[in-house]
Scaffold this motif. Sequence first.
Motif, PDB file in Angstrom:
ATOM      1  N   LEU A  34      48.569  46.461  37.610  1.00 35.99           N
ATOM      2  CA  LEU A  34      48.896  45.176  38.235  1.00 35.99           C
ATOM      3  C   LEU A  34      50.344  44.764  37.997  1.00 35.99           C
ATOM      4  O   LEU A  34      50.866  43.929  38.737  1.00 35.99           O
ATOM      5  CB  LEU A  34      47.942  44.090  37.732  1.00 35.99           C
ATOM      6  N   LYS A  35      51.000  45.339  37.009  1.00 36.01           N
ATOM      7  CA  LYS A  35      52.415  45.037  36.769  1.00 36.01           C
ATOM      8  C   LYS A  35      53.320  45.762  37.758  1.00 36.01           C
ATOM      9  O   LYS A  35      54.462  45.368  37.949  1.00 36.01           O
ATOM     10  CB  LYS A  35      52.811  45.439  35.343  1.00 36.01           C
ATOM     11  N   GLN A  36      52.807  46.814  38.389  1.00 33.66           N
ATOM     12  CA  GLN A  36      53.609  47.595  39.333  1.00 33.66           C
ATOM     13  C   GLN A  36      53.867  46.785  40.599  1.00 33.66           C
ATOM     14  O   GLN A  36      53.090  45.906  40.960  1.00 33.66           O
ATOM     15  CB  GLN A  36      52.893  48.891  39.695  1.00 33.66           C
ATOM     16  N   ILE A 104      39.330  41.411  24.619  1.00 35.30           N
ATOM     17  CA  ILE A 104      38.933  41.830  25.970  1.00 35.30           C
ATOM     18  C   ILE A 104      38.936  40.633  26.910  1.00 35.30           C
ATOM     19  O   ILE A 104      39.433  40.720  28.039  1.00 35.30           O
ATOM     20  CB  ILE A 104      37.545  42.506  25.940  1.00 35.30           C
ATOM     21  N   ASN A 105      38.389  39.514  26.465  1.00 31.59           N
ATOM     22  CA  ASN A 105      38.350  38.322  27.326  1.00 31.59           C
ATOM     23  C   ASN A 105      39.750  37.836  27.665  1.00 31.59           C
ATOM     24  O   ASN A 105      40.021  37.454  28.804  1.00 31.59           O
ATOM     25  CB  ASN A 105      37.543  37.206  26.668  1.00 31.59           C
ATOM     26  N   ALA A 106      40.651  37.853  26.683  1.00 33.87           N
ATOM     27  CA  ALA A 106      42.032  37.434  26.947  1.00 33.87           C
ATOM     28  C   ALA A 106      42.690  38.380  27.956  1.00 33.87           C
ATOM     29  O   ALA A 106      43.357  37.942  28.900  1.00 33.87           O
ATOM     30  CB  ALA A 106      42.828  37.380  25.656  1.00 33.87           C
ATOM     31  N   GLY A 107      42.507  39.677  27.780  1.00 35.89           N
ATOM     32  CA  GLY A 107      43.080  40.657  28.705  1.00 35.89           C
ATOM     33  C   GLY A 107      42.485  40.537  30.096  1.00 35.89           C
ATOM     34  O   GLY A 107      43.186  40.664  31.098  1.00 35.89           O
ATOM     35  N   MET A 113      44.407  36.795  36.599  1.00 39.04           N
ATOM     36  CA  MET A 113      45.518  35.993  37.130  1.00 39.04           C
ATOM     37  C   MET A 113      46.511  36.872  37.879  1.00 39.04           C
ATOM     38  O   MET A 113      46.989  36.510  38.957  1.00 39.04           O
ATOM     39  CB  MET A 113      46.212  35.236  35.992  1.00 39.04           C
ATOM     40  N   ARG A 114      46.819  38.054  37.315  1.00 33.43           N
ATOM     41  CA  ARG A 114      47.742  38.968  38.000  1.00 33.43           C
ATOM     42  C   ARG A 114      47.170  39.422  39.332  1.00 33.43           C
ATOM     43  O   ARG A 114      47.894  39.507  40.331  1.00 33.43           O
ATOM     44  CB  ARG A 114      48.027  40.177  37.110  1.00 33.43           C
TER      45      ARG A 114
END
Length: 158
Positions: A34-36, A104-107, A113-114
Amino acid sequence: MSQSSAQILLQSLEKKNKVLDEIIRENGIQEELLKQEDPDMDAFEASIDSIDTLVEELERLDEGFETVYDKARGEIVGNKAMYRTEIEKMQEQIQQITDKVVKINAGRMRNQMRAENFFKQKSLEIKNATSKTKAAQNYYNSMNKLNYVAPQFYDNKK
């Protein structure tokens, strides 16, 4: 309860820890995708499928743990001294599991969001392309009508 039941509980927690490690790894893969600028959506979907499989495995492990624990609970609680080392190891595993679930939940929230931002951006791009296409079509239609001259000697009365 035999010593093996306590060992089964401990092994179940260890397996759950390993599965959570795999989910954390898959979350990292999704984050990198998703950063790509233009993510590989096939790889992203494969990662989602992999996480679904791992979650199903976690559910099976939880059900098995609950079943064994329900049968062995009275013995473990009644003989805490006898199972002290197993209980300590289980508590340690449960703490690690809790920490991993929080991670895991934070990630997952970050990735969600991404992904939402990515899809919003793509939706805007599609909307802009549609708008430009519509403007070009209107221009084309207007230019075609420009050279049209209505008949001059036609009687519109009936």
